[in-house]
Design a protein around this motif. Structure first.
Motif, PDB file in Angstrom:
ATOM      1  N   GLU A  69      -1.922   6.378 -11.968  1.00 18.07           N
ATOM      2  CA  GLU A  69      -0.831   6.581 -11.003  1.00 18.07           C
ATOM      3  C   GLU A  69      -1.351   6.412  -9.584  1.00 18.07           C
ATOM      4  O   GLU A  69      -0.572   6.163  -8.660  1.00 18.07           O
ATOM      5  CB  GLU A  69      -0.217   7.971 -11.179  1.00 18.07           C
ATOM      6  CG  GLU A  69       0.529   8.179 -12.470  1.00 18.07           C
ATOM      7  CD  GLU A  69       1.038   9.597 -12.597  1.00 18.07           C
ATOM      8  OE1 GLU A  69       1.989   9.957 -11.858  1.00 18.07           O
ATOM      9  OE2 GLU A  69       0.493  10.356 -13.421  1.00 18.07           O
ATOM     10  N   CYS A  70      -2.637   6.585  -9.397  1.00 16.44           N
ATOM     11  CA  CYS A  70      -3.321   6.293  -8.141  1.00 16.44           C
ATOM     12  C   CYS A  70      -4.556   5.476  -8.479  1.00 16.44           C
ATOM     13  O   CYS A  70      -5.155   5.648  -9.548  1.00 16.44           O
ATOM     14  CB  CYS A  70      -3.749   7.566  -7.423  1.00 16.44           C
ATOM     15  SG  CYS A  70      -2.406   8.551  -6.751  1.00 16.44           S
ATOM     16  N   GLN A  71      -4.935   4.595  -7.562  1.00 14.72           N
ATOM     17  CA  GLN A  71      -6.148   3.808  -7.766  1.00 14.72           C
ATOM     18  C   GLN A  71      -7.307   4.260  -6.872  1.00 14.72           C
ATOM     19  O   GLN A  71      -8.446   3.878  -7.091  1.00 14.72           O
ATOM     20  CB  GLN A  71      -5.865   2.321  -7.516  1.00 14.72           C
ATOM     21  CG  GLN A  71      -5.012   1.669  -8.593  1.00 14.72           C
ATOM     22  CD  GLN A  71      -3.552   2.055  -8.479  1.00 14.72           C
ATOM     23  OE1 GLN A  71      -2.935   1.868  -7.427  1.00 14.72           O
ATOM     24  NE2 GLN A  71      -2.992   2.600  -9.543  1.00 14.72           N
ATOM     25  N   ILE A  72      -6.984   5.078  -5.851  1.00 14.50           N
ATOM     26  CA  ILE A  72      -8.008   5.603  -4.937  1.00 14.50           C
ATOM     27  C   ILE A  72      -7.685   7.060  -4.644  1.00 14.50           C
ATOM     28  O   ILE A  72      -6.524   7.396  -4.369  1.00 14.50           O
ATOM     29  CB  ILE A  72      -8.049   4.826  -3.605  1.00 14.50           C
ATOM     30  CG1 ILE A  72      -8.244   3.325  -3.836  1.00 14.50           C
ATOM     31  CG2 ILE A  72      -9.148   5.360  -2.700  1.00 14.50           C
ATOM     32  CD1 ILE A  72      -8.079   2.489  -2.567  1.00 14.50           C
ATOM     33  N   ILE A  73      -8.693   7.936  -4.701  1.00 16.64           N
ATOM     34  CA  ILE A  73      -8.501   9.325  -4.274  1.00 16.64           C
ATOM     35  C   ILE A  73      -9.633   9.721  -3.319  1.00 16.64           C
ATOM     36  O   ILE A  73     -10.786   9.339  -3.522  1.00 16.64           O
ATOM     37  CB  ILE A  73      -8.443  10.324  -5.444  1.00 16.64           C
ATOM     38  CG1 ILE A  73      -9.767  10.373  -6.233  1.00 16.64           C
ATOM     39  CG2 ILE A  73      -7.276  10.011  -6.381  1.00 16.64           C
ATOM     40  CD1 ILE A  73      -9.851  11.507  -7.238  1.00 16.64           C
TER      41      ILE A  73
ATOM     42  N   LYS B 219      -3.982  11.973 -11.586  1.00 21.62           N
ATOM     43  CA  LYS B 219      -3.266  10.735 -11.264  1.00 21.62           C
ATOM     44  C   LYS B 219      -4.202   9.530 -11.297  1.00 21.62           C
ATOM     45  O   LYS B 219      -3.801   8.433 -11.695  1.00 21.62           O
ATOM     46  CB  LYS B 219      -2.603  10.851  -9.886  1.00 21.62           C
ATOM     47  CG  LYS B 219      -1.370  11.741  -9.853  1.00 21.62           C
ATOM     48  CD  LYS B 219      -0.715  11.694  -8.480  1.00 21.62           C
ATOM     49  CE  LYS B 219       0.582  12.471  -8.439  1.00 21.62           C
ATOM     50  NZ  LYS B 219       1.257  12.358  -7.122  1.00 21.62           N
ATOM     51  N   LEU B 220      -5.440   9.729 -10.889  1.00 23.83           N
ATOM     52  CA  LEU B 220      -6.410   8.637 -10.958  1.00 23.83           C
ATOM     53  C   LEU B 220      -6.692   8.273 -12.419  1.00 23.83           C
ATOM     54  O   LEU B 220      -6.772   7.095 -12.771  1.00 23.83           O
ATOM     55  CB  LEU B 220      -7.710   9.044 -10.251  1.00 23.83           C
ATOM     56  CG  LEU B 220      -8.773   7.948 -10.117  1.00 23.83           C
ATOM     57  CD1 LEU B 220      -8.336   6.883  -9.117  1.00 23.83           C
ATOM     58  CD2 LEU B 220     -10.114   8.544  -9.694  1.00 23.83           C
ATOM     59  N   GLN B 221      -6.822   9.287 -13.254  1.00 24.50           N
ATOM     60  CA  GLN B 221      -7.110   9.050 -14.663  1.00 24.50           C
ATOM     61  C   GLN B 221      -5.983   8.296 -15.366  1.00 24.50           C
ATOM     62  O   GLN B 221      -6.221   7.488 -16.260  1.00 24.50           O
ATOM     63  CB  GLN B 221      -7.380  10.381 -15.368  1.00 24.50           C
ATOM     64  CG  GLN B 221      -8.692  11.044 -14.943  1.00 24.50           C
ATOM     65  CD  GLN B 221      -8.814  12.460 -15.459  1.00 24.50           C
ATOM     66  OE1 GLN B 221      -7.853  13.239 -15.420  1.00 24.50           O
ATOM     67  NE2 GLN B 221      -9.999  12.814 -15.945  1.00 24.50           N
ATOM     68  N   THR B 222      -4.743   8.563 -14.973  1.00 29.89           N
ATOM     69  CA  THR B 222      -3.585   7.913 -15.616  1.00 29.89           C
ATOM     70  C   THR B 222      -3.133   6.655 -14.882  1.00 29.89           C
ATOM     71  O   THR B 222      -2.093   6.089 -15.199  1.00 29.89           O
ATOM     72  CB  THR B 222      -2.415   8.905 -15.711  1.00 29.89           C
ATOM     73  OG1 THR B 222      -2.071   9.372 -14.393  1.00 29.89           O
ATOM     74  CG2 THR B 222      -2.772  10.093 -16.594  1.00 29.89           C
TER      75      THR B 222
ATOM     76  N   LEU C 188       0.860  -1.175   0.000  1.00 32.00           N
ATOM     77  CA  LEU C 188       0.000   0.000   0.000  1.00 32.00           C
ATOM     78  C   LEU C 188       0.898   1.226   0.000  1.00 32.00           C
ATOM     79  O   LEU C 188       1.809   1.332   0.829  1.00 32.00           O
ATOM     80  CB  LEU C 188      -0.913   0.005   1.232  1.00 32.00           C
ATOM     81  CG  LEU C 188      -1.792   1.241   1.433  1.00 32.00           C
ATOM     82  CD1 LEU C 188      -2.816   1.369   0.311  1.00 32.00           C
ATOM     83  CD2 LEU C 188      -2.510   1.179   2.794  1.00 32.00           C
ATOM     84  N   ILE C 189       0.673   2.130  -0.937  1.00 34.90           N
ATOM     85  CA  ILE C 189       1.483   3.339  -1.053  1.00 34.90           C
ATOM     86  C   ILE C 189       0.576   4.553  -0.978  1.00 34.90           C
ATOM     87  O   ILE C 189      -0.457   4.611  -1.665  1.00 34.90           O
ATOM     88  CB  ILE C 189       2.280   3.364  -2.377  1.00 34.90           C
ATOM     89  CG1 ILE C 189       3.266   2.190  -2.440  1.00 34.90           C
ATOM     90  CG2 ILE C 189       3.026   4.683  -2.546  1.00 34.90           C
ATOM     91  CD1 ILE C 189       3.938   2.017  -3.784  1.00 34.90           C
ATOM     92  N   PHE C 190       0.935   5.515  -0.143  1.00 38.58           N
ATOM     93  CA  PHE C 190       0.266   6.807  -0.113  1.00 38.58           C
ATOM     94  C   PHE C 190       1.109   7.781  -0.940  1.00 38.58           C
ATOM     95  O   PHE C 190       2.260   8.058  -0.588  1.00 38.58           O
ATOM     96  CB  PHE C 190       0.145   7.339   1.316  1.00 38.58           C
ATOM     97  CG  PHE C 190      -1.008   6.781   2.097  1.00 38.58           C
ATOM     98  CD1 PHE C 190      -1.501   5.512   1.839  1.00 38.58           C
ATOM     99  CD2 PHE C 190      -1.590   7.518   3.113  1.00 38.58           C
ATOM    100  CE1 PHE C 190      -2.563   4.985   2.565  1.00 38.58           C
ATOM    101  CE2 PHE C 190      -2.651   7.013   3.853  1.00 38.58           C
ATOM    102  CZ  PHE C 190      -3.140   5.738   3.572  1.00 38.58           C
ATOM    103  N   SER C 191       0.559   8.262  -2.029  1.00 38.08           N
ATOM    104  CA  SER C 191       1.203   9.318  -2.818  1.00 38.08           C
ATOM    105  C   SER C 191       0.618  10.642  -2.349  1.00 38.08           C
ATOM    106  O   SER C 191      -0.554  10.932  -2.588  1.00 38.08           O
ATOM    107  CB  SER C 191       0.924   9.107  -4.310  1.00 38.08           C
ATOM    108  OG  SER C 191       1.432  10.185  -5.069  1.00 38.08           O
ATOM    109  N   ILE C 192       1.404  11.437  -1.644  1.00 37.91           N
ATOM    110  CA  ILE C 192       0.887  12.648  -0.993  1.00 37.91           C
ATOM    111  C   ILE C 192       0.682  13.733  -2.050  1.00 37.91           C
ATOM    112  O   ILE C 192       1.631  14.240  -2.640  1.00 37.91           O
ATOM    113  CB  ILE C 192       1.829  13.098   0.130  1.00 37.91           C
ATOM    114  CG1 ILE C 192       1.905  11.984   1.192  1.00 37.91           C
ATOM    115  CG2 ILE C 192       1.344  14.403   0.755  1.00 37.91           C
ATOM    116  CD1 ILE C 192       3.029  12.136   2.179  1.00 37.91           C
ATOM    117  N   THR C 193      -0.601  14.065  -2.280  1.00 35.44           N
ATOM    118  CA  THR C 193      -0.992  14.922  -3.408  1.00 35.44           C
ATOM    119  C   THR C 193      -2.029  15.935  -2.937  1.00 35.44           C
ATOM    120  O   THR C 193      -3.238  15.688  -3.022  1.00 35.44           O
ATOM    121  CB  THR C 193      -1.571  14.060  -4.552  1.00 35.44           C
ATOM    122  OG1 THR C 193      -0.721  12.934  -4.795  1.00 35.44           O
ATOM    123  CG2 THR C 193      -1.727  14.870  -5.826  1.00 35.44           C
TER     124      THR C 193
END
Length: 532
Positions: free
Chosen positions: A259-263, A254-257, A240-245
């Motif tokens: 790069e993230c799966q949950i926002i 990032k969700l569209q590309t 599990l990775i948190f990308s701080i955005t």
């Protein structure tokens, strides 16, 4: 809090080599977090992103909440009993629960009563050796009054803990499902204290939760790995990775590309974009929250109830909700959310009436108007998805009745700190339920004792109101509690310490192949999340 974040980064950034980019695969889920955590110990944190990154990933509590009924259900406590006088709670603890480990410490025993005692006394007892570690600020524990309510906490045996209260309290059980009530390892704390590094308990966390902390780079990323011994079943996603955005537009990009799966917390203006993308799913959850503008009743002219009433009439709440929430919220009139015990459905509200506002201001001696500051939150929340826009609309409304409001904002930590100290004239704020109990709103946000703790942003103390909510805490019968809260809301309406603005839904978005992730009263649950 920046210093704390920096210390966390220094402590954890070397644990694993940093990576500039990563590719999502079936054993990795990336969550675009709104902000860096203040701490990985939820006892000393106060922000939503901090709780998501700590208590909701790394720890467990004595109880959890049923996601539908919002009622307490077992977690680290398998069951509990309450004495006939309502003052003694005895918890039976779950056996066989394993703590995680890190490079400093490997546990030699399972979770037991000692860990509960440590987690309580660190917050309650000023003489406890850990009380002042990491600045020792236990806002939530004190805000709900547990520092005074808990008379004694004692170990009956390894798997039974007893709390003795100074008086009955109908909200006490629900309090133990809140983030600050996460259970830490007493054994780890003892070892770190002997080594002279007690702060490691907060910067290198060890809990019983579904994930273990691996790496933290401040304002960049947090890496977790699944707990192989999780007591509540296998965790299906290993990494599990948190990308701080912090930026809401960047999160969606990032969700569209992928790069993230949950926002979390997409903006209402983004809803249509998400809905039209077959690879994305927009989720909504009925929430227990309220967004409001608090008048600092200790400062002129807001010490005058006529001024507070006038500005309630001067504010077009319906226009604000229509323009800002765009279907994601409804107009509020009470400090208690509509779907909660005690909400008074027939409570009066202040309709939009600028002429009545002018008349009340004249009666208050402000026919020439006034100049005030209006604090605007730097973050978005379900109860306030666009604070700047709401502040501008209030500013415009007030100008029509002669009150000039200067909008100011600060970094979130500074905003919270200043508001708790009463530095504001008026401030936009809000509250999301921690435990599903009306006391969490009626008393925590408006009780007299909450002025001292800082959670009463209006700094308003009305004896009649306060007596009613205090009596409601002592009452176990739901109908009697609801009647008392109803009377308290009548006083709230008459005295107008706030402009109650909106009750918002909680929204989040995922890639369409994400299953098992959920958001509820307790926050985010990653323990069953996976990619299909």
């Amino acid at each position: 809090m920046t210093t704390g974040k920096t210390l966390l980064a220094l402590a954890l950034s070397t644990l694993l080599p940093a990576s500039a980019a990563w590719a999502a695969n079936t054993d990795t889920i990336i969550y675009c977090s709104e902000a860096s955590p203040e701490s990985f110990n939820p006892q000393i944190a106060s922000s939503g992103p901090s709780f998501v990154a700590s208590s909701q990933v790394l720890y467990n509590r004595l109880i959890n909440f049923d996601p539908v009924k919002n009622t307490p259900v077992p977690s680290l406590a398998e069951s509990w009993t309450i004495s006939p006088d309502g003052k003694t709670y005895t918890f039976t603890l779950r056996k066989g629960v394993k703590f995680n480990s890190n490079k400093f410490f490997k546990p030699t025993r399972d979770f037991n009563a000692d860990d509960v005692i440590f987690s309580v006394l660190r917050q309650k007892d000023p003489k406890h050796p850990y009380h002042n570690v990491s600045q020792g600020n236990y806002e939530y524990f004190n805000d709900v009054g547990l520092d005074k309510l808990i008379q004694e906490v004692k170990k009956v045996d390894d798997y039974h803990v007893q709390f003795v209260l100074s008086e009955p309290n109908a909200a006490f059980l629900a309090d133990w499902g809140m983030d600050f009530a996460s259970i830490l390892s007493a054994e780890y704390a003892d070892v770190m204290l002997k080594k002279g590094t007690p702060e490691n308990v907060d910067t290198w966390p060890i809990g019983t939760g579904p994930y273990v902390l691996q790496q933290y780079k401040v304002d960049s990323l947090i890496r977790y790995i699944a707990n192989p011994n999780y007591w509540d079943g296998e965790v299906p996603t290993k990494h599990l990775i948190f990308s701080i955005t912090p930026n809401v537009e960047t999160r969606l990009a990032k969700l569209q590309t992928n790069e993230c799966q949950i926002i979390p917390a997409p903006s209402p203006v983004q809803f249509d974009v998400i809905k039209k993308n077959k690879d994305l799913t927009l989720h909504s959850v009925d929430a227990l929250n309220v967004g409001y503008l608090a008048f600092n009743t200790e400062k002129k002219p807001f010490d005058n109830v006529l001024v507070r009433q006038a500005l309630n009439y001067a504010t077009d709440k319906t226009a604000i909700v229509n323009a800002v929430f765009m279907g994601s919220g409804t107009v509020a009139k009470s400090p208690i959310p509509p779907n909660m015990l005690g909400y008074k459905k027939d409570l009066k509200d202040y309709g939009y009436d600028p002429e009545k506002a002018k008349a009340l201001l004249k009666q208050a001696g402000l026919e020439k108007g006034a100049e005030v500051t209006l604090w605007s939150m730097p973050v978005q929340r379900p109860y306030n998805p666009n604070s700047k826009r709401i502040a501008e609309m209030i500013q415009s409304d007030w100008a029509k009745v002669g009150v000039k409001a200067k909008i100011v904002s600060y970094e979130w930590g500074e905003y919270l700190s200043g508001m708790r100290k009463g530095e504001h004239d008026t401030a936009l704020f809000g509250w999301m339920s921690d435990n599903g109990d009306p006391d969490n709103f009626a008393d925590v946000l408006l009780g007299c004792n909450s002025i001292k703790t800082g959670s009463n942003a209006a700094r308003w103390c009305d004896k009649g109101y306060n007596d009613l909510v205090e009596k409601a805490k002592l009452t176990s019968d739901p109908a009697q509690r609801a009647a008392l809260y109803g009377q308290a809301q009548e006083i709230f309406y008459q005295q107008a310490p706030w402009i109650a603005l909106a009750n918002g839904k909680t929204f989040y978005a995922t890639r369409s192949n994400v299953t098992g992730y959920s958001v509820s009263l307790m926050g985010s649950d990653f323990s069953k999340a996976k990619l299909n």
